[in-house]
Design a protein around this motif. Sequence first.
Motif, mmCIF file in Angstrom:
data_model
loop_
_atom_site.group_PDB
_atom_site.id
_atom_site.type_symbol
_atom_site.label_atom_id
_atom_site.label_comp_id
_atom_site.label_asym_id
_atom_site.label_seq_id
_atom_site.Cartn_x
_atom_site.Cartn_y
_atom_site.Cartn_z
ATOM 1 N N THR A 157 9.361 -4.504 -0.174
ATOM 2 C CA THR A 157 8.098 -3.992 -0.716
ATOM 3 C C THR A 157 8.340 -2.879 -1.726
ATOM 4 O O THR A 157 7.640 -2.782 -2.737
ATOM 5 C CB THR A 157 7.194 -3.480 0.420
ATOM 6 N N GLN A 205 9.386 -4.510 -4.937
ATOM 7 C CA GLN A 205 8.224 -5.102 -5.602
ATOM 8 C C GLN A 205 7.399 -4.023 -6.310
ATOM 9 O O GLN A 205 6.915 -4.221 -7.430
ATOM 10 C CB GLN A 205 7.362 -5.843 -4.588
ATOM 11 N N SER A 206 7.249 -2.874 -5.647
ATOM 12 C CA SER A 206 6.478 -1.780 -6.239
ATOM 13 C C SER A 206 7.152 -1.260 -7.500
ATOM 14 O O SER A 206 6.492 -1.007 -8.519
ATOM 15 C CB SER A 206 6.307 -0.648 -5.228
ATOM 16 N N LYS A 238 6.538 -3.621 -10.334
ATOM 17 C CA LYS A 238 5.172 -3.507 -10.863
ATOM 18 C C LYS A 238 5.015 -2.253 -11.716
ATOM 19 O O LYS A 238 4.337 -2.270 -12.750
ATOM 20 C CB LYS A 238 4.166 -3.481 -9.715
ATOM 21 N N SER A 254 -1.247 0.297 -2.988
ATOM 22 C CA SER A 254 -1.707 -1.083 -2.856
ATOM 23 C C SER A 254 -0.656 -1.969 -2.204
ATOM 24 O O SER A 254 -0.979 -2.976 -1.578
ATOM 25 C CB SER A 254 -2.092 -1.646 -4.228
ATOM 26 N N ASN A 255 0.612 -1.593 -2.344
ATOM 27 C CA ASN A 255 1.707 -2.343 -1.714
ATOM 28 C C ASN A 255 2.067 -1.791 -0.340
ATOM 29 O O ASN A 255 3.077 -2.188 0.244
ATOM 30 C CB ASN A 255 2.948 -2.316 -2.606
#
Length: 216
Positions: free
Chosen positions: A123, A126-127, A130, A201-202
């Motif tokens: 996660t 992924q953050s 982004k 949000s993540n």
Amino acid sequence: MIEDSIQALRRAARITNDEESEEKVASEKLWCVMAGNDKLIDDIAYDAISSRDRVKILFREHVTLEDERVNKKFDFIMLYGNSYIIEKLSADCKEGGGAYIKITPDYVKQKPNLMVMVGPEDTVRQSVAKIERARVQFGILLDDQTTGFIETDINSKVKLPKFLKEAFNPLFNVSEVVLKTILISVDKDKDVDTVQDIATSNKIFVIDFKDIDMEA
């Protein structure tokens, strides 16, 4: 008798060296964020409290992240104080399978908009991706990850008979969920909220150094 005397002298020498080393760095202070399972962070907190105010606990959080099938549970703690004590606690954290990052005053003075992120490795990655796609100018200054287990169990949304959940939960508790702890520096003030929004949000926990009491 001679051997006992030699061992006593060695112990005294070690104690003296420890005291001298601690005194040498007594004026040096560090911030440190440590993450791991609740038992590990319990032990770190106890040792920090036992340090006779040389290390302060700025805050501690217990986090439960709900995925589609599994709850991931972990703790993290932020400390500030005597660098010698924090070095010892950091070594204990790593030995116990936890992750830590140590932030020196130089980082605070020289780098803009410091932010710490704590969460599962996939996660966090992924953050970061982004944030990069959002064209935010930032750098990763420090990072570390756990090597030990964190507590996991089957999400209540998963419909299984109770006896099956009780049978499967021990298997989930030894599953490998890697926690990642990173320190980033965001170049522009206007981008801090963007980073915060993406991480939140993540379901990544974010510590903004602007919210930390630097006089703790």
